[in-house]
Design an enzyme around this catalytic site. Structure first.
Site, PDB file in Angstrom:
ATOM      1  N   GLY A  17       0.834  -1.194   0.000  1.00  0.00           N
ATOM      2  CA  GLY A  17       0.000   0.000   0.000  1.00  0.00           C
ATOM      3  C   GLY A  17       0.865   1.239   0.000  1.00  0.00           C
ATOM      4  N   ASP A  70     -10.736  12.452   8.571  1.00  0.00           N
ATOM      5  CA  ASP A  70     -10.442  12.024   7.199  1.00  0.00           C
ATOM      6  C   ASP A  70     -11.143  10.695   6.895  1.00  0.00           C
ATOM      7  OD1 ASP A  70      -9.337  12.368   4.699  1.00  0.00           O
ATOM      8  OD2 ASP A  70      -7.441  11.405   5.202  1.00  0.00           O
TER       9      ASP A  70
END
Length: 565
Positions: free
Chosen positions: A27, A147
């Site tokens: 990732g 977020d």
């Protein structure tokens, strides 16, 4: 020359780590890369390590040592909750800060949701319930996430939700005292309107009057619920520049947008309550928890809030992933920008489609022309002893045959043993024009990950040569308005010779946010025959938008995609 991307060999990773790395990159964020690790002298447990490149974070980005330290402090303060990624340890050297975390073995949730379709009411309810549990726990600790968006929602091996990435988290309550936040942050489609509309007389990224970060999280959760239900966001950003948002405001939430027409009536009051423009009127967590739709029984949700039927959950989700080759590229993509500026979208954290008003939370560092050192998903090994994950050397190629297929390739045209192997590949089901999941995938399954893999399903197999595949892929990107590098006949021939190719893509998605990654073409062998696997590896951006991009490309090159009959 552009600075090296995170994870590059120019900045070697620390050598004195208290664990051993056991994977390549799995990732990536704007300034960080993630790899798997294990104890030095044991095979388990497997954990995730986030490496933050200090040079990129400090010199080329908007992060500071204090901000990275705050992420670690707040994540550690959260301790352990079943729906939050657990922070285990941290450390640093002169080049990197590293954070050891629980591994989300199930991968990205929104990589497993069909764009423009959603997951259905029961699964949406299941994941929304777990998201509210995670956010409620955070808020009880005085921490707001700030977020909440699909990129930060992961899964466990059993399919349970795991909230991640606390780089923008903030302490909004300490010792009973509530404080307002002033920093402008959040992803435009998910950000609360009070953050966007606040006056900024001194700095573009700081509002004069603070906002309640925990109440902003409620708004973001409402948008996530909407996305779970319909597979798209309700607007680009919560400003009057967005036609969808403008209508939502002017109609008091009774918009005529076709996406809202897909929302079941019993959920509408919950969504409107969470998406109240006035923060003082917005639903609280207690009001959400007592809403009739939230309290309803769910076959996938146990009394403890965990997955009650992991295999059934995975089977249902996999069955909903379908690519319709009879339809053209989806219009909801709203067109990838063909402007020169599309290559630089979000490269400046102050820049956005709202005219420097709404920042993206993940500004992009320049992406290198070569792919990152990505971990490849597990594949079925060849009976000939050649791993499908290894490029085929030139001296080996004469030993393998190309399947003799003259029309759209179908699995029934392949040797039976190859058909048996491919029938065990979950990614093949998305190309079937019939509903249902093959028994070979479910009969021996015991957990979510046995049916739904952790790696991305954005991949296809083709028996066609790279000499044909690469030009077709480039033509598809051009048709979709996606900027792509040029390939000469000589470079395509060289890719065919070495058995691999990488097409870098960096674009603005349908919501004018950065969407970046690589289309990798790799030669593989099954049963003595050569095939090519085409993988769409997202480096950064919204996973649903990446899924939509993958689907659009696949539809454009459908005649070369291997499909079940």
């Amino acid at each position: 020359m552009a600075p090296a991307p995170p994870g590059s060999q120019i900045a070697p990773l620390p050598t004195n780590l208290p664990f051993r790395l056991v994977s390549k990159t799995i990732g990536q964020g704007a300034y960080a890369s993630i790899r798997k690790a294990a104890p030095v002298n044991a095979p388990k447990p497997i954990i995730a390590i986030k490496f933050i490149n200090k040079e990129h974070a400090f010199k080329h980005g908007r992060l500071s040592p204090k901000m990275i330290q705050m992420e670690i402090i707040l994540h550690t303060h959260l301790k352990k909750h079943p729906n939050i990624i657990h922070c285990l340890a941290s450390g640093e050297d002169s080049l990197w800060t590293w954070i050891a975390m629980e591994l989300a073995e199930g991968g990205d949730l929104f990589d497993k949701i069909e764009a423009d379709e959603g997951v259905g009411e029961d699964i949406a309810h299941f994941y929304f319930s777990q998201l509210v549990s995670a956010v409620g726990y955070m808020h009880s600790k005085g921490i707001a996430h700030r977020d909440i968006k699909p990129e930060n929602v992961l899964l466990s091996a059993e399919g349970d939700l795991k909230l991640s990435d606390f780089g923008l988290a903030a302490m909004f309550k300490k010792d009973g005292q509530v404080r307002l936040c002033n920093t402008v942050c959040g992803s435009p489609p998910y950000i609360a309107p009070e953050i966007v509309s606040g006056r900024r007389s001194k700095r573009a990224d700081v509002v004069d009057e603070g906002y309640a970060a925990n109440i902003c999280d409620i708004w973001s959760c409402g948008v996530v619920l909407f996305v779970l239900l319909v597979g798209n966001t309700p607007w680009d950003e919560p400003t009057m520049r967005s036609e969808e948002f403008k209508e939502y405001v002017e109609t008091g939430g009774h918009t005529t947008d076709e996406l809202w027409e897909q929302i079941p009536a019993e959920i509408m009051s919950l969504l409107r309550g969470m998406l109240k423009l006035d923060p003082a009127e917005r639903f609280t967590l207690d009001e959400i928890r007592t809403h009739p739709w939230f309290t309803k029984k769910n076959p996938y949700l146990s009394a403890s809030g965990r997955s009650a039927n992991p295999v059934g959950l995975a089977t249902q989700m996999l069955s909903q992933l379908r690519i319709d080759f009879t339809r053209g590229p989806t219009q909801s993509q709203r067109g990838f920008s063909q402007d020169e500026d599309a290559m630089d979208i979000d490269s400046d954290p102050r820049r956005s489609s709202a005219g420097n008003i709404v920042p993206s939370t993940q500004p992009e560092t320049p992406i290198a022309d070569t792919p990152f050192d990505w971990e490849r998903p597990p594949r079925l090994a060849s009976h000939d002893g050649v791993s499908a994950s290894q490029p085929i050397a030139a001296h080996q190629q004469s030993a393998y045959r190309t399947p003799n297929i003259s029309s759209t390739p179908l699995m029934s045209q392949l040797p039976s043993s190859t058909q048996d192997m491919l029938s065990q590949d979950p990614s093949m089901t998305q190309f079937s024009q019939t509903t249902g999941i093959p028994m070979t995938l479910t009969q021996a399954a015991r957990k979510f990950a046995d049916v739904m893999p952790s790696h991305s399903l954005a991949r296809f197999i083709s028996p066609r040569s790279m000499l044909l595949l690469i030009p077709l892929l480039l033509e598809a990107l051009h048709r979709l308005g996606v900027p792509a590098p040029s390939f000469t006949e000589e470079s395509v021939a060289e890719c065919e010779r070495v058995g691999s190719a990488s097409i870098r893509v960096k674009m603005a998605d349908g919501r004018r946010q950065g969407l970046n990654g690589h289309v990798l073409v790799e030669k593989a062998v099954y049963e003595g025959m050569e095939y090519n696997e085409v993988r769409f590896v997202k480096a950064s951006g919204d996973p649903l938008e990446w899924r939509r991009f993958f689907k659009n490309v696949v539809v454009c090159v459908g005649d070369v995609v291997l499909r079940p009959d």
